[in-house]
Design a protein around this motif. Structure first.
Motif, PDB file in Angstrom:
ATOM      1  N   GLY B 112      -6.569 -12.882   8.552  1.00 57.26           N
ATOM      2  CA  GLY B 112      -5.610 -11.809   8.275  1.00 57.26           C
ATOM      3  C   GLY B 112      -5.895 -10.630   9.202  1.00 57.26           C
ATOM      4  N   TYR B 113      -4.881  -9.791   9.409  1.00 59.44           N
ATOM      5  CA  TYR B 113      -4.993  -8.713  10.383  1.00 59.44           C
ATOM      6  C   TYR B 113      -6.060  -7.690   9.986  1.00 59.44           C
ATOM      7  CZ  TYR B 113      -3.444  -5.064  13.624  1.00 59.44           C
ATOM      8  OH  TYR B 113      -3.399  -4.105  14.592  1.00 59.44           O
ATOM      9  N   LEU B 114      -6.083  -7.343   8.697  1.00 58.49           N
ATOM     10  CA  LEU B 114      -7.023  -6.298   8.249  1.00 58.49           C
ATOM     11  C   LEU B 114      -8.472  -6.725   8.452  1.00 58.49           C
ATOM     12  CD1 LEU B 114      -7.586  -3.581   6.830  1.00 58.49           C
ATOM     13  CD2 LEU B 114      -7.502  -4.815   4.667  1.00 58.49           C
ATOM     14  N   LEU B 115      -8.795  -7.889   7.908  1.00 61.17           N
ATOM     15  CA  LEU B 115     -10.187  -8.339   7.966  1.00 61.17           C
ATOM     16  C   LEU B 115     -10.631  -8.602   9.408  1.00 61.17           C
ATOM     17  CD1 LEU B 115     -12.397  -8.831   5.940  1.00 61.17           C
ATOM     18  CD2 LEU B 115     -11.713 -11.222   5.787  1.00 61.17           C
ATOM     19  N   ALA B 116      -9.758  -9.271  10.162  1.00 57.89           N
ATOM     20  CA  ALA B 116     -10.093  -9.583  11.556  1.00 57.89           C
ATOM     21  C   ALA B 116     -10.301  -8.296  12.354  1.00 57.89           C
ATOM     22  CB  ALA B 116      -8.993 -10.425  12.186  1.00 57.89           C
ATOM     23  N   THR B 117      -9.477  -7.298  12.094  1.00 53.86           N
ATOM     24  CA  THR B 117      -9.587  -6.037  12.841  1.00 53.86           C
ATOM     25  C   THR B 117     -10.881  -5.307  12.495  1.00 53.86           C
ATOM     26  OG1 THR B 117      -7.201  -5.868  12.901  1.00 53.86           O
ATOM     27  CG2 THR B 117      -8.405  -3.852  13.353  1.00 53.86           C
ATOM     28  N   LEU B 118     -11.207  -5.292  11.200  1.00 53.29           N
ATOM     29  CA  LEU B 118     -12.452  -4.615  10.792  1.00 53.29           C
ATOM     30  C   LEU B 118     -13.662  -5.300  11.421  1.00 53.29           C
ATOM     31  CD1 LEU B 118     -11.773  -3.805   7.031  1.00 53.29           C
ATOM     32  CD2 LEU B 118     -11.814  -2.220   8.950  1.00 53.29           C
ATOM     33  N   ILE B 146      -5.560   1.769  12.300  1.00 49.93           N
ATOM     34  CA  ILE B 146      -4.642   1.009  13.172  1.00 49.93           C
ATOM     35  C   ILE B 146      -3.820   0.025  12.338  1.00 49.93           C
ATOM     36  CG2 ILE B 146      -4.573  -0.769  14.986  1.00 49.93           C
ATOM     37  CD1 ILE B 146      -6.932   0.722  16.327  1.00 49.93           C
ATOM     38  N   VAL B 147      -4.511  -0.665  11.400  1.00 49.04           N
ATOM     39  CA  VAL B 147      -3.792  -1.628  10.541  1.00 49.04           C
ATOM     40  C   VAL B 147      -2.765  -0.907   9.674  1.00 49.04           C
ATOM     41  CG1 VAL B 147      -4.048  -3.333   8.696  1.00 49.04           C
ATOM     42  CG2 VAL B 147      -5.714  -3.253  10.541  1.00 49.04           C
ATOM     43  N   LEU B 148      -3.183   0.211   9.084  1.00 50.21           N
ATOM     44  CA  LEU B 148      -2.261   0.957   8.217  1.00 50.21           C
ATOM     45  C   LEU B 148      -1.057   1.461   8.999  1.00 50.21           C
ATOM     46  CD1 LEU B 148      -4.739   3.030   5.995  1.00 50.21           C
ATOM     47  CD2 LEU B 148      -3.331   1.100   5.292  1.00 50.21           C
ATOM     48  N   LEU B 149      -1.312   1.948  10.215  1.00 48.49           N
ATOM     49  CA  LEU B 149      -0.225   2.504  11.020  1.00 48.49           C
ATOM     50  C   LEU B 149       0.757   1.420  11.456  1.00 48.49           C
ATOM     51  CD1 LEU B 149       0.989   4.939  12.637  1.00 48.49           C
ATOM     52  CD2 LEU B 149      -0.442   4.235  14.532  1.00 48.49           C
ATOM     53  N   PHE B 150       0.214   0.353  12.049  1.00 44.43           N
ATOM     54  CA  PHE B 150       1.115  -0.628  12.659  1.00 44.43           C
ATOM     55  C   PHE B 150       1.665  -1.641  11.648  1.00 44.43           C
ATOM     56  CE2 PHE B 150      -0.945   1.042  16.422  1.00 44.43           C
ATOM     57  CZ  PHE B 150       0.118   1.128  17.314  1.00 44.43           C
ATOM     58  N   LYS B 151       0.799  -2.155  10.787  1.00 48.13           N
ATOM     59  CA  LYS B 151       1.263  -3.216   9.888  1.00 48.13           C
ATOM     60  C   LYS B 151       1.914  -2.623   8.618  1.00 48.13           C
ATOM     61  CE  LYS B 151       1.582  -7.467   8.297  1.00 48.13           C
ATOM     62  NZ  LYS B 151       2.571  -8.384   8.809  1.00 48.13           N
ATOM     63  N   THR B 152       1.201  -1.693   7.973  1.00 50.45           N
ATOM     64  CA  THR B 152       1.695  -1.178   6.698  1.00 50.45           C
ATOM     65  C   THR B 152       2.879  -0.245   6.909  1.00 50.45           C
ATOM     66  OG1 THR B 152      -0.612  -1.233   6.015  1.00 50.45           O
ATOM     67  CG2 THR B 152       0.925  -0.166   4.511  1.00 50.45           C
ATOM     68  N   LYS B 157       5.402  -7.235  13.474  1.00 53.89           N
ATOM     69  CA  LYS B 157       5.292  -8.641  13.040  1.00 53.89           C
ATOM     70  C   LYS B 157       3.953  -9.221  13.478  1.00 53.89           C
ATOM     71  CE  LYS B 157      10.230  -9.090  13.552  1.00 53.89           C
ATOM     72  NZ  LYS B 157      11.101  -9.039  14.711  1.00 53.89           N
ATOM     73  N   ILE B 158       3.051  -9.353  12.530  1.00 53.18           N
ATOM     74  CA  ILE B 158       1.757  -9.997  12.815  1.00 53.18           C
ATOM     75  C   ILE B 158       1.512 -11.034  11.716  1.00 53.18           C
ATOM     76  CG2 ILE B 158      -0.754  -9.640  12.916  1.00 53.18           C
ATOM     77  CD1 ILE B 158      -0.188  -6.940  14.225  1.00 53.18           C
ATOM     78  N   THR B 159       1.114 -12.225  12.140  1.00 56.48           N
ATOM     79  CA  THR B 159       0.902 -13.330  11.196  1.00 56.48           C
ATOM     80  C   THR B 159      -0.039 -12.909  10.064  1.00 56.48           C
ATOM     81  OG1 THR B 159       0.709 -14.585  13.227  1.00 56.48           O
ATOM     82  CG2 THR B 159       0.419 -15.811  11.187  1.00 56.48           C
ATOM     83  N   SER B 160       0.271 -13.371   8.860  1.00 58.11           N
ATOM     84  CA  SER B 160      -0.636 -13.062   7.744  1.00 58.11           C
ATOM     85  C   SER B 160      -1.787 -14.072   7.745  1.00 58.11           C
ATOM     86  CB  SER B 160       0.130 -13.115   6.425  1.00 58.11           C
ATOM     87  OG  SER B 160       0.780 -14.346   6.320  1.00 58.11           O
ATOM     88  N   GLY B 161      -2.877 -13.706   7.071  1.00 62.42           N
ATOM     89  CA  GLY B 161      -4.053 -14.575   7.041  1.00 62.42           C
ATOM     90  C   GLY B 161      -3.835 -15.809   6.172  1.00 62.42           C
ATOM     91  N   ALA B 162      -4.415 -16.941   6.599  1.00 64.03           N
ATOM     92  CA  ALA B 162      -4.240 -18.191   5.839  1.00 64.03           C
ATOM     93  C   ALA B 162      -4.792 -18.064   4.419  1.00 64.03           C
ATOM     94  CB  ALA B 162      -4.925 -19.328   6.588  1.00 64.03           C
ATOM     95  N   ILE B 177       2.682  -8.518   3.082  1.00 64.33           N
ATOM     96  CA  ILE B 177       3.566  -7.430   3.523  1.00 64.33           C
ATOM     97  C   ILE B 177       2.778  -6.307   4.214  1.00 64.33           C
ATOM     98  CG2 ILE B 177       5.083  -5.560   2.700  1.00 64.33           C
ATOM     99  CD1 ILE B 177       6.084  -7.529   0.563  1.00 64.33           C
ATOM    100  N   ASN B 178       1.634  -5.976   3.666  1.00 66.67           N
ATOM    101  CA  ASN B 178       0.946  -4.760   4.145  1.00 66.67           C
ATOM    102  C   ASN B 178      -0.222  -4.994   5.098  1.00 66.67           C
ATOM    103  OD1 ASN B 178       2.435  -2.720   2.631  1.00 66.67           O
ATOM    104  ND2 ASN B 178       1.630  -3.841   0.860  1.00 66.67           N
ATOM    105  N   PHE B 179      -0.876  -6.148   4.986  1.00 63.48           N
ATOM    106  CA  PHE B 179      -2.088  -6.324   5.809  1.00 63.48           C
ATOM    107  C   PHE B 179      -2.102  -7.654   6.550  1.00 63.48           C
ATOM    108  CE2 PHE B 179      -3.341  -3.624   2.183  1.00 63.48           C
ATOM    109  CZ  PHE B 179      -3.566  -2.456   2.889  1.00 63.48           C
TER     110      PHE B 179
END
Lengths: 500, 179
Positions: B112-118, B146-152, B157-162, B177-179
């Motif tokens: 997922g975008y949040l975890l991968a980014t952190l 960055i995640v809050l700004l761009f995704k939330t 459009k960024i793939t969600s985590g499996a 929807i948010n992360f």
């Protein structure tokens, strides 16, 4: 006038105000951090603006473009490091003033000069609109083809001492734009049987690689440097404004130079500030002060720089021809929203054009207010460690490229261009010609094909008054460039003979 | 970079560009099509061929100018102690970071975008040699922002985590929807 008043409607919208605030404040911050720059920021934000309304997206990008040059003056003056490359000339007199204990005066002078240049340029743009609206529809395919060719020629010749490499990169960019399926016969070109190349190289992917990723690599491989900030406490805040009033002729000439250079495709801020700095030096009563803290030097550099962004919108809006990398990026936002810049824009989307002008005006006012109250907190931002900045830029590049198609291949292409951009940066070669080659090359191919319907032989390309005039300008530019090269060659030859 | 290193870099670049343009010139017949009876200027081959010819002219002219510069420098007995291959090794300096970047790209659809980014920000901060606790907090906060700004906020459009699929419905929807 009616249209101008109607365009004020956009300021009743919250999203427009948000874009204005984020663009202006964000742009100042981005400009103030050495190593980021507006090209990196705009490339990263570009895909995010696709989901916004055109006026909101373009306002955000134009805000960053204009504001970054205001912000770039801060490190140029305080630590002798230009925030954006176009603030380089500001270091000459700005940093000298800081060493003399007049940092605040230099800063406020830079702000007011930038403000003057920005507002002057917007007013010029508004005044020229009726002329542009009448002249632009006169441009046919062949005229636009010639104008784009002029842009490419100017890009090449304006890189003094690097014309060959600029030409090489322009043609490389033009070639990259031809990769993939062409739109007339739907044949594949230079795909090497690789399906991922069928849709060609996406401009944003290339942009992000060349500008953002390469800059991230430069920062990641380099070292953090410690900066010591001068103390601004207790220094007078109004002297900069009085200086601008004192040297208003310099300000006026410099802003006018910025407007002229902004309009000409492929020229931009560097030549604008170079010419205005030289003119200011010539007309100064104390030319010996230049480079040692002359207020006119800061005025010339900053007023010229900031007059360029609004003026650079003229060829973009009127002919669909971007003059430099940043307007080339903005072109893609227009296309995404099916607003095609060019002769018909002033007829079909006049409200959009006037809305954009008003936004540019407001952006300059917001930036000025922000800078007058927030300079001291901004000084902390300049001190972000460079390598950490590289980590952040690489992370942000991911958003830019991955959000296009969620494609690993795009990210690999972006990284590939990042390495290529890193090599160019290491060898101090220009990056902009590749992007302009891609964008203008694409326009030229389309206009060339469209123009061919009315052409029997190649002389027909210049049988129209506009295309013929542009053709003559191209010949003159090339002749002058050739003469300069010959003179340099003779000078170098005689110098080497003397040394033997 | 001193002037001799710079010149070596220019030579290496000129060689690469000459090779690239020669290869592209050679590839024109295979990689573009020619329709008999169609005007030359309308051929799909015409425009790329023009670009490649222009590229080649500039590439070889540039190579010639660099060669002349190198000859002049050698005549002046300047110390040229770097090789083209040595300079090219410098060009591969970013490869390590390209690897990290691509690992980050591959990790996003799984974590997922949040975890991968952190994780990206924290590991890269460590890799860059920062060891202060405060730097790691700043790093994590930057990633989150960055995640809050761009995704939330901007909903790019960024793939969600499996692994989001393993969450209860409401939680999965929220995360997608948010992360």
């Amino acid at each position: 006038m009616d249209m101008l008043l109607q365009s004020l409607d956009i300021f009743t919208r919250l999203d427009v105000w948000l874009a204005l605030f984020v663009g202006s404040i964000g742009g100042v911050i981005i400009g103030a951090i050495p190593g980021v720059g507006p090209a990196v920021a705009i490339a990263i934000l570009l895909p995010a603006t696709y989901s916004m309304e055109p006026i909101v997206g373009i306002t955000l990008l134009v805000g960053i473009y204009g504001a970054s040059m205001y912000g770039g003056a801060i490190p140029a003056i305080l630590i002798n490091t230009p925030g954006t490359p176009v603030n380089a000339l500001t270091t000459y007199d700005g940093y000298s003033m800081t060493q003399q204990g007049r940092a605040r005066r230099a800063l406020t002078l830079a702000y007011w000069s930038s403000f003057f240049g920005g507002i002057f340029s917007v007013i010029c743009l508004m005044m020229m609109t009726s002329v542009i609206a009448q002249v632009a529809p006169l441009f046919g395919s062949r005229d636009i083809l010639m104008a784009a060719l002029l842009g490419l020629v100017l890009v090449i010749v304006s890189h003094r001492g690097q014309s060959l490499i600029a030409g090489l990169l322009v043609f490389l960019g033009m070639f990259i734009a031809t990769i993939g399926m062409e739109s007339i016969r739907y044949t594949k070109r230079f795909t090497f049987d690789q399906s991922w190349l069928n849709s060609g190289m996406d401009l944003i992917t290339v942009l992000l690689g060349l500008f953002a990723m390469s800059q991230a690599f430069v920062l990641l491989i380099g070292n953090d440097f410690k900066v010591s900030m001068p103390d601004l406490k207790g220094q007078p805040k109004r002297e900069g404004f009085y200086d601008l009033m004192k040297y208003k002729t310099v300000a006026l000439i410099s802003a006018a130079m910025g407007v002229i250079m902004g309009i000409i495709p492929g020229v931009g801020e560097f030549l604008a500030q170079f010419f205005s700095y030289n003119i200011a030096n010539h007309i100064s009563k104390k030319p010996e002060r230049f480079g040692k803290g002359a207020p006119e030097g800061i005025i010339a550099s900053e007023a010229a720089n900031n007059a360029v962004p609004a003026a650079a919108m003229i060829p973009l809006l009127a002919l669909g021809i971007p003059g430099e990398a940043l307007t080339a990026m903005m072109l893609s936002v227009f296309y995404v929203h099916s607003i095609i810049p060019g002769p018909n824009l002033f007829i079909n989307h006049a409200d959009f054009v006037y809305g954009l002008y008003m936004s540019l005006f407001v952006v300059n006012v917001l930036i000025m207010i922000f800078l007058l109250v927030a300079t001291r907190p901004l000084l902390r931002i300049i001190q972000i460690p460079q390598r950490f900045l590289g980590v952040a830029i690489m992370g942000l590049s991911f958003v830019g490229v991955y959000s296009l198609r969620n494609s690993l291949v795009d990210c690999m292409i972006c990284a590939g261009f990042g390495v290529f951009g890193y090599v160019l940066r290491r060898l101090k070669m220009p990056i902009v010609p590749i992007i302009l080659g891609m964008v203008l090359g694409n326009i030229m191919e389309q206009k060339f094909r469209a123009g061919m319907a009315r052409v029997n032989d190649f002389t027909d390309f210049i049988d129209r008054p506009i295309s013929f005039s542009i053709f003559i300008i191209i010949i003159i530019v090339l002749a002058v460039h050739g003469r300069n090269l010959w003179r340099n060659y003779q000078r170098n030859n005689s110098a080497s003979q003397n040394s033997h | 970079m001193n002037s001799s290193e710079y010149l070596t870099g220019e030579k290496a670049f000129a060689i690469l560009m000459a090779m690239l343009s020669s290869f592209l010139l050679y590839s024109i017949p295979q990689e573009t099509q020619w329709f008999s009876g169609m005007a030359v200027s309308k051929q799909p081959r015409f425009w790329p061929a023009m670009c490649i010819i222009g590229l080649s002219l500039f590439a070889f002219s540039y190579g010639f100018s660099v060669w002349r510069k190198a000859a002049a420098m050698t005549n002046n007995n300047d110390d040229i102690n770097t090789t083209e291959l040595g300079e090219m090794k410098h060009w591969l300096g970013p490869i390590e970071f390209v690897g990290y970047f691509l690992l980050y790209v591959v990790a996003v659809p799984w974590l997922g975008y949040l975890l991968a980014t952190l994780i990206y920000f924290l590991l890269m901060t460590w890799r860059m040699g920062y060891r202060k606790k405060s730097m790691f907090w700043i790093s994590a906060a930057t990633g989150l922002l960055i995640v809050l700004l761009f995704k939330t906020l901007l909903q790019v459009k960024i793939t969600s985590g499996a692994w989001y699929e393993l969450l209860p419905d409401a939680g999965a929807t929220f995360m997608i929807i948010n992360f």
